[in-house]
Design a protein around this motif. Structure first.
Motif, short mmCIF file in Angstrom:
data_model
loop_
_atom_site.label_atom_id
_atom_site.label_comp_id
_atom_site.label_asym_id
_atom_site.label_seq_id
_atom_site.Cartn_x
_atom_site.Cartn_y
_atom_site.Cartn_z
N ILE A 1 0.84 -1.19 0.00
CA ILE A 1 0.00 0.00 0.00
C ILE A 1 0.88 1.24 0.00
O ILE A 1 1.90 1.30 0.69
N ALA A 2 0.50 2.25 -0.78
CA ALA A 2 1.24 3.51 -0.82
C ALA A 2 0.26 4.67 -0.80
O ALA A 2 -0.91 4.52 -1.16
N ASN A 3 0.74 5.82 -0.34
CA ASN A 3 -0.06 7.04 -0.39
C ASN A 3 -0.05 7.62 -1.80
O ASN A 3 0.94 7.53 -2.50
N ILE B 1 -4.68 -0.29 -7.66
CA ILE B 1 -6.05 0.00 -7.26
C ILE B 1 -6.04 1.31 -6.48
O ILE B 1 -5.43 1.40 -5.41
N ILE B 2 -6.67 2.33 -7.03
CA ILE B 2 -6.77 3.62 -6.37
C ILE B 2 -8.01 3.62 -5.48
O ILE B 2 -9.12 3.35 -5.97
N LEU C 1 4.05 10.67 -9.44
CA LEU C 1 3.79 10.16 -8.10
C LEU C 1 5.07 9.89 -7.33
O LEU C 1 6.09 9.52 -7.91
N LYS C 2 5.02 10.08 -6.05
CA LYS C 2 6.10 9.63 -5.19
C LYS C 2 5.47 8.71 -4.16
O LYS C 2 4.84 9.15 -3.23
N GLU C 3 5.62 7.40 -4.38
CA GLU C 3 4.93 6.43 -3.55
C GLU C 3 5.74 6.15 -2.30
O GLU C 3 6.90 5.78 -2.37
N ALA C 4 5.10 6.31 -1.13
CA ALA C 4 5.76 6.01 0.14
C ALA C 4 5.02 4.87 0.80
O ALA C 4 3.84 4.99 1.11
N LYS C 5 5.74 3.75 1.01
CA LYS C 5 5.07 2.59 1.60
C LYS C 5 4.66 2.89 3.05
O LYS C 5 5.34 3.59 3.76
N ILE C 6 3.53 2.31 3.42
CA ILE C 6 3.07 2.46 4.80
C ILE C 6 2.80 1.09 5.37
O ILE C 6 2.62 0.14 4.63
N PRO D 1 -4.25 13.20 0.36
CA PRO D 1 -3.91 12.44 1.57
C PRO D 1 -4.90 11.34 1.91
O PRO D 1 -4.57 10.43 2.66
N ASN D 2 -6.13 11.41 1.39
CA ASN D 2 -7.13 10.38 1.68
C ASN D 2 -7.13 9.25 0.65
O ASN D 2 -7.89 8.30 0.79
N TYR D 3 -6.29 9.38 -0.39
CA TYR D 3 -6.25 8.38 -1.44
C TYR D 3 -5.03 7.48 -1.25
O TYR D 3 -3.95 7.93 -0.87
N PHE D 4 -5.23 6.21 -1.55
CA PHE D 4 -4.16 5.22 -1.41
C PHE D 4 -4.06 4.39 -2.69
O PHE D 4 -4.98 4.38 -3.52
N ILE D 5 -2.93 3.69 -2.82
CA ILE D 5 -2.70 2.81 -3.97
C ILE D 5 -2.39 1.42 -3.43
O ILE D 5 -1.47 1.25 -2.64
N ALA D 6 -3.16 0.42 -3.87
CA ALA D 6 -2.87 -0.98 -3.54
C ALA D 6 -2.31 -1.65 -4.79
O ALA D 6 -2.88 -1.52 -5.87
N ARG D 7 -1.21 -2.34 -4.63
CA ARG D 7 -0.56 -2.97 -5.78
C ARG D 7 -0.96 -4.43 -5.91
O ARG D 7 -0.95 -5.18 -4.94
#
Length: 396
Positions: free
Chosen positions: A345-347, A364-365, A391-396, A352-358
Motif C-alpha cells: 500500500i502507498a499514499n 487499485i486507487i 507520483l512519489k509512492e511512500a510505503k506504509i 492524503p485520503n487516497y491510497f494505492i494498492a498494488r
C-alpha cells in the motif's frame, strides 16, 4: 521491407531451432494445439523446446518496437505456474550472450551481486570514483535482468534502455528510480567510451543508494519465494510435521515477511487445487504466530464497506480470467484495511485520503474513510502516471 523482415524472422527461428536441437531439446516450430504441453488459449507460440520434463515457450520478434510486453506478461505468468516451464521472448535486438536463450542465463547470483556491491564500496573508499561507478553499473544491470527473470517478465535479454523502460512501465521501478537510472546511464556511456567525465559525488551517492535499495528489496523477495517453495515441498512430503517446519524456518523472520510467505503458500495451494487445505494450515500456523498476518474470518475484527465507483467497475469488467480474480481478491482484502499486511500500500501524494494498492502490474486507487473503502479506479502502472500525475509512492 516486409519481405526482408520475414526473412530475418525465418532465419532467427531456424537458427534457434537448430541450436536447441543441438543441445538435446525436442523442438516444435509453430506447434499445433495437440503439440502444446498445456492449454495456452488462443495463443500460438513461434516455438516450443522440451528437454528432461521441462521446456520453453518461445515468442520471436524482429524488433523491440513490435513488442508489447504488457500483453505477454499474463501469458508468461501462466506458463511459469507449470513446474519446469518458462516463457521466453527473443528479439533480434537482444544483447549478445554466449548462452542459448533460456538454458543458461550466465547472470551472477543474488549473493554474488551483493558481494560485488560490497567490493564497489571498497573502490569508493579508496577514491577510485570512476571505476566504482562503472562497477556499480554492472551490478545494477545484472540486478535488473535477474529481477525480470524472478517475476516472469520476459525481457532479461533486452538492451538496457528497453529493459529500464519496461521495468518502469510494469511498476518494478518508481518514477524517481527510473529518472536517476537514465541520468546514470548517460554518465556510464561517456565513461565507458573513453570520454573524460567529472563525476559528481552526489550522483555517485544517489546511484549507490538506488542499487542498495533495489538489492535489499529484490534479494529479500527472492529469499521469500525460495523459502515458500521449500516449505511447500516439505508439506507435500509430510503434512503432519508442517507446523515444526514453519516454526524452524520462520522463527527469526519479521512479521511482514512472514505474511508474504504465507500468502505465497496460499497461492501455491490454490494453483494445485488445494485451497480448502489452507484453513487447516492456518490453524497450525496460528498456534505459533500472530494470526493477524494472514486472512482471518474472525467476526470480532471490524471490516470496511467496499464501494466501487463506475470507473473502477468498468475497469474491473474489462479484465479477464486470473487477472480479474486477483483484483477481486485484493479488493476483498481492503475490507480489513489498514490491517491487510500482505498488500503493498502507498499514499497518493496528491491527495492524503487516497491510497494505492498494488496487485501485479495493476494499481487499485481507493479512498479510505472510517469503515468505508471506495474503489476509485483500477489502472496499470503506466496509466497511473498518465491519469494521476507524477507520483512519489511512500510505503506504509
Amino acid at each position: 521491407m516486409i519481405n526482408n523482415t520475414k526473412t530475418l524472422y525465418d532465419e532467427k527461428v531456424k537458427y534457434l531451432a537448430e541450436k536447441y536441437e543441438s543441445q538435446g531439446f525436442r523442438v516444435f516450430t509453430e506447434p499445433k494445439t495437440d503439440e502444446l504441453p498445456f492449454d495456452l488459449g488462443n495463443y500460438q507460440p513461434d516455438m516450443i523446446a522440451i528437454k528432461d520434463g521441462s521446456g520453453l515457450v518461445i515468442e520471436v520478434k524482429t524488433s523491440l518496437s513490435r513488442v508489447s510486453v504488457d500483453s505477454l506478461l499474463t501469458l508468461a505468468e501462466e506458463v511459469s505456474t507449470h513446474p519446469g516451464w518458462r516463457f521466453l521472448l527473443v528479439t533480434l535486438e537482444d544483447i549478445e550472450a554466449k548462452s542459448l536463450p533460456g538454458t543458461s542465463e550466465q547472470l551472477p547470483s543474488w549473493q554474488k551481486l551483493t558481494d560485488r556491491f560490497d567490493q564497489a564500496h571498497k573502490l569508493i573508499e579508496n577514491d577510485e570514483v570512476e571505476p566504482a561507478f562503472l562497477y556499480m553499473w554492472s551490478i545494477f544491470e545484472g540486478a535488473l535482468r535477474k529481477r525480470a527473470i524472478d517475476v516472469s517478465i520476459p525481457i532479461e535479454r533486452f538492451p538496457i534502455i528497453g529493459l529500464l523502460r519496461h521495468l518502469y512501465s510494469l511498476g518494478e521501478l518508481s518514477i524517481s528510480q527510473f529518472d536517476l537510472a537514465q541520468a546514470c546511464f548517460e554518465v556510464r556511456n561517456r565513461l565507458a567510451h573513453g570520454y573524460i567525465e567529472r563525476l559528481n559525488l552526489e550522483v555517485l551517492h544517489d546511484f549507490d543508494n538506488l542499487v542498495h535499495e533495489l538489492l535489499r528489496e529484490w534479494v529479500n523477495e527472492s529469499k521469500i519465494k525460495k523459502l515458500a517453495a521449500i516449505l511447500m515441498k516439505r508439506l507435500a512430503k509430510d503434512y503432519q510435521i508442517f507446523n515444526e517446519i514453519v516454526a524452524s524456518e520462520l522463527g527469526n523472520i519479521d512479521k511482514e515477511t512472514k505474511g508474504k510467505i504465507l500468502l505465497s503458500i496460499k497461492n501455491s495451494l490454490r494453483q494445485k487445487g488445494l485451497e480448502n487445505q489452507f484453513n487447516d494450515l492456518q490453524h497450525l500456523i496460528d498456534e505459533s504466530f500472530d494470526s493477524s498476518i494472514v486472512e482471518s474470518n474472525n467476526p470480532q475484527l471490524k471490516t470496511n464497506q467496499v464501494i466501487l465507483l463506475d470507473k473502477a467497475q468498468i475497469a474491473l469488467d474489462t479484465l479477464q480470467g486470473k487477472e480479474q480474480k486477483k483484483i477481486i481478491h485484493t479488493i476483498n482484502s481492503l475490507k480489513k484495511f489498514p490491517n491487510c499486511s500482505p498488500l503493498q500500500i502507498a499514499n497518493l501524494s496528491s491527495n492524503p485520503n487516497y491510497f494505492i494498492a498494488r496487485q501485479g502490474k495493476y494499481r487499485i486507487i481507493f479512498e479510505f474513510q472510517p469503515e468505508e473503502v471506495t474503489i476509485v479506479d483500477i489502472v496499470n502502472h503506466e496509466r497511473l502516471n498518465i491519469l494521476y500525475g507524477s507520483l512519489k509512492e511512500a510505503k506504509i
